[in-house]
Scaffold this motif. Structure first.
Motif, PDB file in Angstrom:
ATOM      1  N   SER A  37       0.817  -1.219   0.000  1.00  0.00           N
ATOM      2  CA  SER A  37       0.000   0.000   0.000  1.00  0.00           C
ATOM      3  C   SER A  37       0.846   1.262   0.000  1.00  0.00           C
ATOM      4  O   SER A  37       0.323   2.347  -0.224  1.00  0.00           O
ATOM      5  CB  SER A  37      -0.897   0.020   1.241  1.00  0.00           C
ATOM      6  N   GLY A  38       2.127   1.129   0.256  1.00  0.00           N
ATOM      7  CA  GLY A  38       2.999   2.286   0.406  1.00  0.00           C
ATOM      8  C   GLY A  38       3.457   2.877  -0.913  1.00  0.00           C
ATOM      9  O   GLY A  38       3.244   2.315  -1.988  1.00  0.00           O
ATOM     10  N   ALA A  39       4.090   4.035  -0.805  1.00  0.00           N
ATOM     11  CA  ALA A  39       4.647   4.724  -1.967  1.00  0.00           C
ATOM     12  C   ALA A  39       5.795   3.893  -2.534  1.00  0.00           C
ATOM     13  O   ALA A  39       6.647   3.408  -1.790  1.00  0.00           O
ATOM     14  CB  ALA A  39       5.141   6.115  -1.568  1.00  0.00           C
ATOM     15  N   LEU A  40       5.824   3.746  -3.839  1.00  0.00           N
ATOM     16  CA  LEU A  40       6.812   2.889  -4.479  1.00  0.00           C
ATOM     17  C   LEU A  40       8.240   3.373  -4.275  1.00  0.00           C
ATOM     18  O   LEU A  40       9.155   2.575  -4.137  1.00  0.00           O
ATOM     19  CB  LEU A  40       6.519   2.780  -5.972  1.00  0.00           C
ATOM     20  N   ASP A  41       8.436   4.682  -4.263  1.00  0.00           N
ATOM     21  CA  ASP A  41       9.792   5.218  -4.170  1.00  0.00           C
ATOM     22  C   ASP A  41      10.261   5.459  -2.732  1.00  0.00           C
ATOM     23  O   ASP A  41      11.290   6.078  -2.507  1.00  0.00           O
ATOM     24  CB  ASP A  41       9.904   6.504  -4.989  1.00  0.00           C
ATOM     25  N   TRP A  47      10.615   3.074   7.016  1.00  0.00           N
ATOM     26  CA  TRP A  47       9.479   3.437   7.858  1.00  0.00           C
ATOM     27  C   TRP A  47       9.780   3.086   9.313  1.00  0.00           C
ATOM     28  O   TRP A  47      10.532   2.151   9.591  1.00  0.00           O
ATOM     29  CB  TRP A  47       8.224   2.690   7.435  1.00  0.00           C
ATOM     30  N   PRO A  48       9.156   3.799  10.239  1.00  0.00           N
ATOM     31  CA  PRO A  48       9.312   3.412  11.654  1.00  0.00           C
ATOM     32  C   PRO A  48       8.699   2.027  11.900  1.00  0.00           C
ATOM     33  O   PRO A  48       7.818   1.575  11.161  1.00  0.00           O
ATOM     34  CB  PRO A  48       8.514   4.481  12.407  1.00  0.00           C
ATOM     35  N   ALA A  49       9.142   1.374  12.949  1.00  0.00           N
ATOM     36  CA  ALA A  49       8.615   0.053  13.311  1.00  0.00           C
ATOM     37  C   ALA A  49       7.133   0.151  13.675  1.00  0.00           C
ATOM     38  O   ALA A  49       6.656   1.184  14.157  1.00  0.00           O
ATOM     39  CB  ALA A  49       9.403  -0.514  14.482  1.00  0.00           C
ATOM     40  N   VAL A  50       6.423  -0.938  13.444  1.00  0.00           N
ATOM     41  CA  VAL A  50       5.007  -1.042  13.826  1.00  0.00           C
ATOM     42  C   VAL A  50       4.969  -1.476  15.289  1.00  0.00           C
ATOM     43  O   VAL A  50       5.523  -2.511  15.656  1.00  0.00           O
ATOM     44  CB  VAL A  50       4.278  -2.073  12.933  1.00  0.00           C
ATOM     45  N   ARG A  51       4.331  -0.673  16.123  1.00  0.00           N
ATOM     46  CA  ARG A  51       4.203  -0.981  17.546  1.00  0.00           C
ATOM     47  C   ARG A  51       2.821  -1.580  17.788  1.00  0.00           C
ATOM     48  O   ARG A  51       1.837  -1.112  17.218  1.00  0.00           O
ATOM     49  CB  ARG A  51       4.404   0.278  18.383  1.00  0.00           C
ATOM     50  N   TRP A  52       2.747  -2.588  18.644  1.00  0.00           N
ATOM     51  CA  TRP A  52       1.475  -3.263  18.895  1.00  0.00           C
ATOM     52  C   TRP A  52       1.413  -3.775  20.333  1.00  0.00           C
ATOM     53  O   TRP A  52       2.435  -3.953  20.995  1.00  0.00           O
ATOM     54  CB  TRP A  52       1.290  -4.433  17.928  1.00  0.00           C
ATOM     55  N   SER A  53       0.190  -3.990  20.784  1.00  0.00           N
ATOM     56  CA  SER A  53      -0.027  -4.636  22.078  1.00  0.00           C
ATOM     57  C   SER A  53      -1.340  -5.414  22.014  1.00  0.00           C
ATOM     58  O   SER A  53      -2.284  -5.027  21.317  1.00  0.00           O
ATOM     59  CB  SER A  53      -0.058  -3.619  23.225  1.00  0.00           C
ATOM     60  N   LEU A  54      -1.365  -6.535  22.747  1.00  0.00           N
ATOM     61  CA  LEU A  54      -2.538  -7.399  22.829  1.00  0.00           C
ATOM     62  C   LEU A  54      -2.841  -7.664  24.294  1.00  0.00           C
ATOM     63  O   LEU A  54      -1.909  -7.895  25.083  1.00  0.00           O
ATOM     64  CB  LEU A  54      -2.285  -8.741  22.132  1.00  0.00           C
ATOM     65  N   GLN A  55      -4.111  -7.656  24.636  1.00  0.00           N
ATOM     66  CA  GLN A  55      -4.535  -7.980  25.998  1.00  0.00           C
ATOM     67  C   GLN A  55      -5.711  -8.942  25.888  1.00  0.00           C
ATOM     68  O   GLN A  55      -6.724  -8.613  25.265  1.00  0.00           O
ATOM     69  CB  GLN A  55      -4.962  -6.702  26.741  1.00  0.00           C
ATOM     70  N   ALA A  76       1.388   2.710  13.491  1.00  0.00           N
ATOM     71  CA  ALA A  76       2.345   2.598  12.387  1.00  0.00           C
ATOM     72  C   ALA A  76       2.395   3.933  11.662  1.00  0.00           C
ATOM     73  O   ALA A  76       1.482   4.756  11.789  1.00  0.00           O
ATOM     74  CB  ALA A  76       1.925   1.493  11.422  1.00  0.00           C
ATOM     75  N   GLU A  77       3.463   4.125  10.911  1.00  0.00           N
ATOM     76  CA  GLU A  77       3.597   5.289  10.033  1.00  0.00           C
ATOM     77  C   GLU A  77       4.070   4.769   8.684  1.00  0.00           C
ATOM     78  O   GLU A  77       5.115   4.128   8.597  1.00  0.00           O
ATOM     79  CB  GLU A  77       4.603   6.288  10.598  1.00  0.00           C
ATOM     80  N   LEU A  78       3.278   5.067   7.649  1.00  0.00           N
ATOM     81  CA  LEU A  78       3.583   4.595   6.301  1.00  0.00           C
ATOM     82  C   LEU A  78       3.820   5.775   5.388  1.00  0.00           C
ATOM     83  O   LEU A  78       3.241   6.844   5.591  1.00  0.00           O
ATOM     84  CB  LEU A  78       2.402   3.813   5.726  1.00  0.00           C
ATOM     85  N   ASP A  79       4.613   5.564   4.372  1.00  0.00           N
ATOM     86  CA  ASP A  79       4.753   6.553   3.310  1.00  0.00           C
ATOM     87  C   ASP A  79       3.788   6.159   2.202  1.00  0.00           C
ATOM     88  O   ASP A  79       3.925   5.093   1.595  1.00  0.00           O
ATOM     89  CB  ASP A  79       6.191   6.598   2.779  1.00  0.00           C
ATOM     90  N   LEU A  80       2.778   7.002   1.989  1.00  0.00           N
ATOM     91  CA  LEU A  80       1.775   6.758   0.953  1.00  0.00           C
ATOM     92  C   LEU A  80       1.932   7.786  -0.150  1.00  0.00           C
ATOM     93  O   LEU A  80       2.593   8.803   0.020  1.00  0.00           O
ATOM     94  CB  LEU A  80       0.368   6.852   1.551  1.00  0.00           C
ATOM     95  N   THR A  81       1.276   7.551  -1.272  1.00  0.00           N
ATOM     96  CA  THR A  81       1.297   8.491  -2.391  1.00  0.00           C
ATOM     97  C   THR A  81       0.027   9.323  -2.358  1.00  0.00           C
ATOM     98  O   THR A  81      -1.079   8.783  -2.412  1.00  0.00           O
ATOM     99  CB  THR A  81       1.397   7.746  -3.739  1.00  0.00           C
ATOM    100  N   CYS A  82       0.186  10.634  -2.271  1.00  0.00           N
ATOM    101  CA  CYS A  82      -0.949  11.561  -2.278  1.00  0.00           C
ATOM    102  C   CYS A  82      -1.635  11.466  -3.638  1.00  0.00           C
ATOM    103  O   CYS A  82      -0.985  11.564  -4.678  1.00  0.00           O
ATOM    104  CB  CYS A  82      -0.465  12.985  -2.019  1.00  0.00           C
ATOM    105  N   GLN A  83      -2.946  11.312  -3.630  1.00  0.00           N
ATOM    106  CA  GLN A  83      -3.678  11.174  -4.877  1.00  0.00           C
ATOM    107  C   GLN A  83      -3.995  12.509  -5.539  1.00  0.00           C
ATOM    108  O   GLN A  83      -4.535  12.530  -6.642  1.00  0.00           O
ATOM    109  CB  GLN A  83      -4.977  10.383  -4.640  1.00  0.00           C
ATOM    110  N   ARG A  84      -3.662  13.625  -4.879  1.00  0.00           N
ATOM    111  CA  ARG A  84      -3.831  14.939  -5.509  1.00  0.00           C
ATOM    112  C   ARG A  84      -2.560  15.372  -6.218  1.00  0.00           C
ATOM    113  O   ARG A  84      -2.590  15.749  -7.382  1.00  0.00           O
ATOM    114  CB  ARG A  84      -4.211  15.992  -4.461  1.00  0.00           C
ATOM    115  N   CYS A  85      -1.430  15.325  -5.502  1.00  0.00           N
ATOM    116  CA  CYS A  85      -0.185  15.853  -6.079  1.00  0.00           C
ATOM    117  C   CYS A  85       0.789  14.754  -6.499  1.00  0.00           C
ATOM    118  O   CYS A  85       1.824  15.039  -7.088  1.00  0.00           O
ATOM    119  CB  CYS A  85       0.492  16.805  -5.099  1.00  0.00           C
ATOM    120  N   LEU A  86       0.460  13.502  -6.177  1.00  0.00           N
ATOM    121  CA  LEU A  86       1.271  12.334  -6.528  1.00  0.00           C
ATOM    122  C   LEU A  86       2.654  12.338  -5.877  1.00  0.00           C
ATOM    123  O   LEU A  86       3.569  11.685  -6.351  1.00  0.00           O
ATOM    124  CB  LEU A  86       1.386  12.173  -8.049  1.00  0.00           C
TER     125      LEU A  86
END
Length: 184
Positions: A37-41, A47-55, A76-86
């Motif tokens: 789902s992320g930006a190809l380039d 990206w920063p690590a995905v942090r999680w917890s379960l209880q 999580a923090e992902l780099d995505l592609t903006c669909q307005r400015c690409l």
């Protein structure tokens, strides 16, 4: 005796019965569907690590069988592609969800349709990494975009005035060769 629980092969019934909890981080690159789902380039390794917890929790309602619940939190923090400015941008994702587990798929479907709670069928071993990835995918924006794009946008349908180059009429040269009518 306290059991040890493994996130990628979680015995959810025992986890809930123990009231156990797990937390940790996974490299974003370990979640391949999220990476798609992320930006190809912008590779997921940056990206920063995905942090999680379960209880886990076993709830005992009156005059009913015990219910297996799981509280899942993930960031999580992902780099995505903006669909307005690409252009790529950083998108924070946050999940905080309670999930109820029941013994059969048909029961889960019936309860899920009639309830505000998220109800899933209990598996022998739950892959918490896949569950966290599923929930983060559901948290993705439908149309990824900056709040305010960093560069001015060029409107795609900007109409320029219709200015056609003036081309000579091909028959005008022939008309000049035609003898003019004589006036006799």
């Amino acid at each position: 005796m306290k059991r040890s629980h493994v996130a990628t092969k979680l015995d959810l019934e025992a986890f809930a019965r123990d009231g156990a909890s797990l937390a940790g981080e996974w490299p974003a690159a370990d979640l391949p569907r999220l990476v798609e789902s992320g930006a190809l380039d912008h590779p997921a390794a940056q990206w920063p690590a995905v942090r999680w917890s379960l209880q886990g929790e076993l709830r005992q309602p009156r005059a009913a069988a015990a219910q297996i619940w799981l509280h899942l939190q993930a960031q999580a923090e992902l780099d995505l592609t903006c669909q307005r400015c690409l252009q790529a941008y950083r998108q924070p994702l946050q999940v905080d969800r309670w999930l109820r587990f029941v013994s059969e798929e048909a029961e889960a479907a019936a309860l899920d349709a009639d309830s505000d709670d998220d109800v899933l069928a209990l598996e022998r071993h739950l892959d918490a990494q896949a569950l966290v990835e599923d929930e983060l995918l559901l948290a993705l924006p439908i149309v990824p975009r900056h709040e305010v794009c960093p560069q001015p946008l060029v409107a795609a349908n900007t109409e320029l005035p219709d200015v056609e180059p003036v081309r000579p009429n091909p028959f005008a040269a022939l008309a000049a060769l035609k003898p003019s009518p004589s006036k006799d």
